[in-house]
Design a protein around this motif. Structure first.
Motif, PDB file in Angstrom:
ATOM      1  N   VAL A   1       0.860  -1.189   0.000  1.00 49.20           N
ATOM      2  CA  VAL A   1       0.000   0.000   0.000  1.00 49.20           C
ATOM      3  C   VAL A   1       0.895   1.237   0.000  1.00 49.20           C
ATOM      4  CG1 VAL A   1      -1.705   1.302   1.332  1.00 49.20           C
ATOM      5  CG2 VAL A   1      -1.860  -1.178   1.191  1.00 49.20           C
ATOM      6  N   PRO A   2       0.775   2.074  -1.017  1.00 48.69           N
ATOM      7  CA  PRO A   2       1.652   3.241  -1.095  1.00 48.69           C
ATOM      8  C   PRO A   2       1.242   4.364  -0.140  1.00 48.69           C
ATOM      9  CG  PRO A   2       0.189   3.198  -2.978  1.00 48.69           C
ATOM     10  CD  PRO A   2      -0.096   1.960  -2.170  1.00 48.69           C
ATOM     11  N   GLN A   3       2.155   4.763   0.699  1.00 46.91           N
ATOM     12  CA  GLN A   3       2.007   5.939   1.563  1.00 46.91           C
ATOM     13  C   GLN A   3       0.678   5.998   2.326  1.00 46.91           C
ATOM     14  OE1 GLN A   3       4.506   8.386   1.663  1.00 46.91           O
ATOM     15  NE2 GLN A   3       5.767   7.197   0.266  1.00 46.91           N
ATOM     16  N   PRO A   4       0.403   5.041   3.227  1.00 43.26           N
ATOM     17  CA  PRO A   4      -0.878   5.092   3.937  1.00 43.26           C
ATOM     18  C   PRO A   4      -0.955   6.191   4.997  1.00 43.26           C
ATOM     19  CG  PRO A   4       0.448   3.288   4.767  1.00 43.26           C
ATOM     20  CD  PRO A   4       1.192   3.892   3.610  1.00 43.26           C
ATOM     21  N   PHE A   5       0.184   6.631   5.517  1.00 39.53           N
ATOM     22  CA  PHE A   5       0.169   7.616   6.595  1.00 39.53           C
ATOM     23  C   PHE A   5       0.470   9.004   6.051  1.00 39.53           C
ATOM     24  CE2 PHE A   5       1.525   3.589   8.618  1.00 39.53           C
ATOM     25  CZ  PHE A   5       0.444   3.423   9.467  1.00 39.53           C
ATOM     26  N   VAL A   6      -0.393   9.964   6.402  1.00 42.30           N
ATOM     27  CA  VAL A   6      -0.206  11.339   5.927  1.00 42.30           C
ATOM     28  C   VAL A   6      -0.086  12.337   7.075  1.00 42.30           C
ATOM     29  CG1 VAL A   6      -1.362  10.936   3.735  1.00 42.30           C
ATOM     30  CG2 VAL A   6      -2.708  11.665   5.704  1.00 42.30           C
ATOM     31  N   TRP A   7      -0.305  11.876   8.309  1.00 44.00           N
ATOM     32  CA  TRP A   7      -0.271  12.772   9.460  1.00 44.00           C
ATOM     33  C   TRP A   7       0.703  12.232  10.481  1.00 44.00           C
ATOM     34  CZ3 TRP A   7      -1.124  11.981  14.594  1.00 44.00           C
ATOM     35  CH2 TRP A   7      -1.209  13.135  15.382  1.00 44.00           C
ATOM     36  N   PRO A   8       1.364  13.059  11.233  1.00 39.31           N
ATOM     37  CA  PRO A   8       1.654  14.473  10.988  1.00 39.31           C
ATOM     38  C   PRO A   8       2.694  14.609   9.879  1.00 39.31           C
ATOM     39  CG  PRO A   8       2.790  13.765  12.969  1.00 39.31           C
ATOM     40  CD  PRO A   8       1.981  12.603  12.491  1.00 39.31           C
ATOM     41  N   PRO A   9       2.709  15.726   9.212  1.00 39.55           N
ATOM     42  CA  PRO A   9       3.586  15.889   8.043  1.00 39.55           C
ATOM     43  C   PRO A   9       5.064  15.640   8.340  1.00 39.55           C
ATOM     44  CG  PRO A   9       2.026  17.701   8.179  1.00 39.55           C
ATOM     45  CD  PRO A   9       1.860  16.896   9.432  1.00 39.55           C
TER      46      PRO A   9
ATOM     47  N   MET B   1       3.065  -4.282  16.998  1.00 39.02           N
ATOM     48  CA  MET B   1       1.612  -4.127  16.922  1.00 39.02           C
ATOM     49  C   MET B   1       1.129  -2.960  17.780  1.00 39.02           C
ATOM     50  SD  MET B   1       0.511  -6.145  14.670  1.00 39.02           S
ATOM     51  CE  MET B   1      -1.195  -5.775  14.918  1.00 39.02           C
ATOM     52  N   GLY B   2       1.727  -2.770  18.949  1.00 40.40           N
ATOM     53  CA  GLY B   2       1.348  -1.652  19.800  1.00 40.40           C
ATOM     54  C   GLY B   2       1.660  -0.318  19.147  1.00 40.40           C
ATOM     55  N   THR B   3       2.837  -0.209  18.585  1.00 39.86           N
ATOM     56  CA  THR B   3       3.224   1.022  17.890  1.00 39.86           C
ATOM     57  C   THR B   3       2.284   1.302  16.722  1.00 39.86           C
ATOM     58  OG1 THR B   3       5.532   0.653  18.491  1.00 39.86           O
ATOM     59  CG2 THR B   3       5.121   2.180  16.688  1.00 39.86           C
TER      60      THR B   3
ATOM     61  N   VAL C   1      -1.370   2.280  18.008  1.00 40.71           N
ATOM     62  CA  VAL C   1      -1.422   3.640  18.572  1.00 40.71           C
ATOM     63  C   VAL C   1      -1.282   4.682  17.466  1.00 40.71           C
ATOM     64  CG1 VAL C   1      -0.177   5.291  20.028  1.00 40.71           C
ATOM     65  CG2 VAL C   1      -0.657   2.996  20.877  1.00 40.71           C
ATOM     66  N   TYR C   2      -0.345   4.459  16.538  1.00 45.78           N
ATOM     67  CA  TYR C   2      -0.167   5.431  15.452  1.00 45.78           C
ATOM     68  C   TYR C   2      -1.400   5.483  14.565  1.00 45.78           C
ATOM     69  CZ  TYR C   2       1.961   8.227  11.834  1.00 45.78           C
ATOM     70  OH  TYR C   2       2.221   9.222  10.952  1.00 45.78           O
TER      71      TYR C   2
ATOM     72  N   HIS D   1      -3.807   8.640  13.960  1.00 52.96           N
ATOM     73  CA  HIS D   1      -4.050   9.031  12.571  1.00 52.96           C
ATOM     74  C   HIS D   1      -5.547   9.181  12.317  1.00 52.96           C
ATOM     75  CE1 HIS D   1      -3.735   8.876   8.166  1.00 52.96           C
ATOM     76  NE2 HIS D   1      -2.472   9.238   8.356  1.00 52.96           N
ATOM     77  N   VAL D   2      -6.338   8.238  12.822  1.00 54.44           N
ATOM     78  CA  VAL D   2      -7.799   8.294  12.648  1.00 54.44           C
ATOM     79  C   VAL D   2      -8.382   9.505  13.361  1.00 54.44           C
ATOM     80  CG1 VAL D   2      -9.958   7.134  13.293  1.00 54.44           C
ATOM     81  CG2 VAL D   2      -8.112   5.837  12.251  1.00 54.44           C
ATOM     82  N   THR D   3      -7.931   9.762  14.584  1.00 49.44           N
ATOM     83  CA  THR D   3      -8.497  10.881  15.337  1.00 49.44           C
ATOM     84  C   THR D   3      -8.133  12.228  14.727  1.00 49.44           C
ATOM     85  OG1 THR D   3      -6.629  10.924  16.876  1.00 49.44           O
ATOM     86  CG2 THR D   3      -8.558   9.609  17.507  1.00 49.44           C
ATOM     87  N   GLN D   4      -7.005  12.312  14.066  1.00 51.16           N
ATOM     88  CA  GLN D   4      -6.574  13.593  13.506  1.00 51.16           C
ATOM     89  C   GLN D   4      -7.046  13.819  12.078  1.00 51.16           C
ATOM     90  OE1 GLN D   4      -5.129  16.066  15.277  1.00 51.16           O
ATOM     91  NE2 GLN D   4      -5.492  14.687  16.979  1.00 51.16           N
ATOM     92  N   THR D   5      -7.100  12.756  11.268  1.00 49.32           N
ATOM     93  CA  THR D   5      -7.460  12.939   9.858  1.00 49.32           C
ATOM     94  C   THR D   5      -8.862  12.457   9.528  1.00 49.32           C
ATOM     95  OG1 THR D   5      -6.600  10.790   9.138  1.00 49.32           O
ATOM     96  CG2 THR D   5      -5.052  12.650   9.167  1.00 49.32           C
ATOM     97  N   GLY D   6      -9.406  11.553  10.348  1.00 44.60           N
ATOM     98  CA  GLY D   6     -10.727  11.013  10.065  1.00 44.60           C
ATOM     99  C   GLY D   6     -10.727   9.912   9.021  1.00 44.60           C
TER     100      GLY D   6
END
Length: 130
Positions: A32-40, A87-89, A92-93, A97-102
């Motif tokens: 999956v390409p670049q799933p995380f976008v937050w924080p920059p 798995m913990g890391t 939590v990340y 990510h969900v709480t900040q970006t939705g």
């Protein structure tokens, strides 16, 4: 040889499930390409494939422990600790990510796998003591 492998799989089914989950999650994160976008400022580190490959490596090591002749408790403890850390890391990340970006992230499923790992680790420790 096949009998030993089959015996290991029957004696340690939860280890097999966790190992296959780790390998699957690692491969999925690589594909999956670049799933995380937050924080920059953390985006590039979070999307680095080194973390993804760590899941695959820990899963393979856990499978090798399951099918090995001798089941060293130290290797079991080390792989379970590494699996719990990964798995913990990740959980939590993903939650942050969900709480900040939705956007959707499977943090609940990853937290459930983490709970399984911790339960297995506690059982392994209790078996060693008694």
């Amino acid at each position: 040889m096949l009998a030993r492998i089959w015996t290991g799989l029957k004696e340690h089914p939860l280890h097999v499930i966790i190992a296959l989950a780790l390998i699957g999650i690692g491969i999925n994160m690589v594909l999956v390409p670049q799933p995380f976008v937050w924080p920059p400022y953390v985006r590039d580190i979070a999307n680095d494939h080194g973390f993804d490959y760590a899941f695959v490596v820990v899963g393979i090591v856990m499978l090798l422990w399951v099918v090995s002749k001798s089941h060293h408790e130290e290797w079991d403890a080390a792989t379970l600790a590494l699996a719990a850390f990964l798995m913990g890391t990740l959980a939590v990340y993903q939650f942050l990510h969900v709480t900040q970006t939705g956007s959707f992230m499977p943090w609940v499923q990853d937290a459930a796998i983490l709970a399984l790992i911790i339960t297995l680790a506690v059982r392994s420790d209790a078996d060693d003591v008694g």
